[in-house]
Design an enzyme around this catalytic site. Structure first.
Site, short mmCIF file in Angstrom:
data_model
loop_
_atom_site.label_atom_id
_atom_site.label_comp_id
_atom_site.label_asym_id
_atom_site.label_seq_id
_atom_site.Cartn_x
_atom_site.Cartn_y
_atom_site.Cartn_z
N GLN A 105 0.82 -1.24 -0.03
CA GLN A 105 -0.05 -0.21 0.04
C GLN A 105 0.87 1.30 0.20
OE1 GLN A 105 -3.55 -0.74 2.92
NE2 GLN A 105 -1.81 -2.12 3.54
N HIS A 123 -1.59 1.16 -4.29
CA HIS A 123 -2.08 2.81 -4.10
C HIS A 123 -1.15 3.42 -4.71
CE1 HIS A 123 -4.18 1.71 0.11
NE2 HIS A 123 -4.70 0.95 -1.03
N CYS A 131 -1.13 13.30 -15.82
CA CYS A 131 -1.84 14.31 -16.25
C CYS A 131 -3.47 14.32 -16.27
CB CYS A 131 -1.65 14.90 -17.71
SG CYS A 131 -2.33 16.15 -18.42
N CYS A 154 0.86 19.06 -22.40
CA CYS A 154 -0.31 19.44 -22.97
C CYS A 154 -1.09 20.85 -22.33
CB CYS A 154 -1.49 18.31 -23.13
SG CYS A 154 -2.05 18.35 -21.48
N GLY A 191 2.97 -4.41 9.04
CA GLY A 191 3.02 -2.94 9.10
C GLY A 191 1.76 -2.14 8.58
N SER A 193 -2.41 -1.30 9.31
CA SER A 193 -3.23 -1.41 10.26
C SER A 193 -4.71 -2.00 9.68
CB SER A 193 -3.93 0.11 10.61
OG SER A 193 -4.30 0.75 9.33
N PRO A 218 3.55 -4.05 15.84
CA PRO A 218 3.67 -3.60 17.24
C PRO A 218 2.44 -3.62 18.08
CG PRO A 218 4.62 -2.00 16.19
CD PRO A 218 4.00 -2.97 15.31
N GLU A 219 1.17 -3.21 17.02
CA GLU A 219 0.01 -2.95 17.91
C GLU A 219 -0.95 -4.01 17.13
OE1 GLU A 219 -0.55 -0.43 19.92
OE2 GLU A 219 1.32 0.25 19.52
P1 OAD Z 1 -1.62 2.61 8.94
O1 OAD Z 1 -1.13 4.17 9.39
O2 OAD Z 1 -3.14 2.66 8.71
O3 OAD Z 1 -0.80 1.35 9.84
C1 OAD Z 1 0.35 1.24 10.00
C2 OAD Z 1 0.74 0.38 10.98
O4 OAD Z 1 2.01 -0.06 10.96
C3 OAD Z 1 -0.18 0.31 12.23
O5 OAD Z 1 -0.81 -0.77 12.58
C4 OAD Z 1 1.14 0.52 13.30
O6 OAD Z 1 1.09 -0.27 14.38
C5 OAD Z 1 2.34 -0.46 12.35
N1 OAD Z 1 3.64 -0.22 12.55
C6 OAD Z 1 4.20 1.01 13.20
N2 OAD Z 1 5.49 0.97 13.21
C7 OAD Z 1 6.06 -0.08 12.92
C8 OAD Z 1 6.94 -1.02 12.63
N3 OAD Z 1 8.11 -0.58 13.01
N4 OAD Z 1 7.10 -2.20 12.13
C9 OAD Z 1 5.59 -3.02 11.71
N5 OAD Z 1 4.43 -2.11 11.99
C10 OAD Z 1 4.58 -0.95 12.59
O7 OAD Z 1 -1.02 2.61 7.38
P2 OAD Z 1 -1.56 1.48 6.37
O8 OAD Z 1 -2.01 0.29 6.97
O9 OAD Z 1 -0.48 1.54 5.36
O10 OAD Z 1 -4.02 5.20 1.84
O11 OAD Z 1 -2.63 2.42 5.82
C11 OAD Z 1 -3.20 1.94 4.76
C12 OAD Z 1 -3.54 3.22 3.76
O12 OAD Z 1 -4.31 4.31 4.61
C13 OAD Z 1 -2.45 3.83 3.10
O13 OAD Z 1 -1.93 3.28 1.97
C14 OAD Z 1 -2.94 5.26 2.71
C15 OAD Z 1 -3.78 5.50 4.05
O14 OAD Z 1 -5.02 6.27 4.14
C16 OAD Z 1 -4.20 6.19 0.76
O15 OAD Z 1 -3.49 7.17 1.09
C17 OAD Z 1 -4.99 5.95 -0.21
#
Ligand code: OAD
Length: 242
Positions: A105, A123, A131, A154, A191, A193, A218-219
């Site tokens: 993502q 993503h 463009c 353009c 990594g 959520s 970690p969460e």
């Molecule tokens: P999130 O910010 O929702 O989640 C990040 C996750 O990483 C959390 O569950 C943290 O606990 C975990 N985390 C933090 N530090 C870490 C580490 N050192 N090792 C492992 N895990 C760790 O990010 P995403 O799940 O990527 O989309 O979010 C998904 C999408 O939401 C993104 O692609 C973006 C956002 O809105 C768009 O912009 C369309």
């Protein structure tokens, strides 16, 4: 690490060492140890910024300069970042596996920089500009960009080549990732959520197909009680998993 976590690590190692086909889903947490902010949780971008102001087509139509200033700032953060041991561990895993698919993502490009090859950018990508008028795409890695908002030859406005809220994923991306998750010997979810669909649904796809799922975070997430959950940071745990 506590004894329970060590036991979970041993079980995860056994699954991964036996797997010849692996699917992986990563989220912003895998780049956290490279200094790239996550979206949710402590220090997350969505704690400070409102997605509806910055990450929707409506926001871009309303104020393209504001949206670009935010993306230019993020491009600067990412340009200064390097892949961490978690990104490198996935490159090693890819070399070991007969089939390996990494769906991310993340838009930061750190998996490609580390050397991952079979990548699905669910993503999009911060370094591609598209463009809004003629649809042309081009790579531009300049940081900062000299003029905001940038324009296409353009004359149309260029937008960041990322997926915004309410938009579809790149054609075929989730289908390929789902097929990989359903047909793998294991799915690693690292990594993320697991709050954003359809990417978050890859865990369900794997579970429905009887594929073991290993989570590194970690969460806790919605998946933690249903999968093999390794609580900790990817940069520490992924290298240990190998
Ligand atoms: P999130 O910010 O929702 O989640 C990040 C996750 O990483 C959390 O569950 C943290 O606990 C975990 N985390 C933090 N530090 C870490 C580490 N050192 N090792 C492992 N895990 C760790 O990010 P995403 O799940 O990527 O989309 O979010 C998904 C999408 O939401 C993104 O692609 C973006 C956002 O809105 C768009 O912009 C369309």
């Amino acid at each position: 690490m506590c004894a329970v976590a060590n036991d979970a690590m041993e079980r995860a190692r056994a699954i991964v060492s036996r797997a010849s086909a692996l699917a992986v889903l990563t989220g912003s947490g895998i780049s956290a140890e490279s200094g790239v902010p996550t979206f949710r949780g402590a220090g997350g971008l969505w704690r400070t910024f409102r997605p509806e102001d910055l990450a929707t087509t409506q926001a871009f139509e309303r104020d393209p300069k504001l949206v670009w200033e935010w993306y230019d700032w993020r491009r600067g953060l990412v340009a200064a970042a390097q892949p961490n041991p978690a990104h490198h561990a996935l490159v090693t895993l890819e070399r070991r596996c007969r089939e390996f698919t990494l769906a991310t993502q993340n838009v930061d490009g750190l998996h490609a920089l580390a050397g991952s090859r079979n990548l699905i950018l669910l993503h999009g990508d911060l370094w591609t500009l598209r463009c809004v008028t003629c649809g042309a795409k081009r790579e531009d890695r300049r940081v900062p960009l000299p003029v905001l908002p940038p324009r296409c030859v353009c004359g149309g406005l260029l937008r960041p080549g990322v997926v915004w809220f309410g938009e579809s994923l790149p054609e075929g991306a989730i289908e390929r990732a789902s097929a990989a998750a359903a047909n793998a010997d294991a799915l690693l979810m690292i990594g993320t959520s697991a709050a954003v669909w359809p990417a978050a649904g890859l865990g369900e796809v794997a579970l429905d197909a009887g594929v073991p799922v290993i989570e590194i975070n970690p969460e806790p997430t919605v998946y933690s009680d249903h999968v093999l959950s390794l609580a900790g940071r990817a940069g520490e745990l992924l290298p240990r998993l190998l």
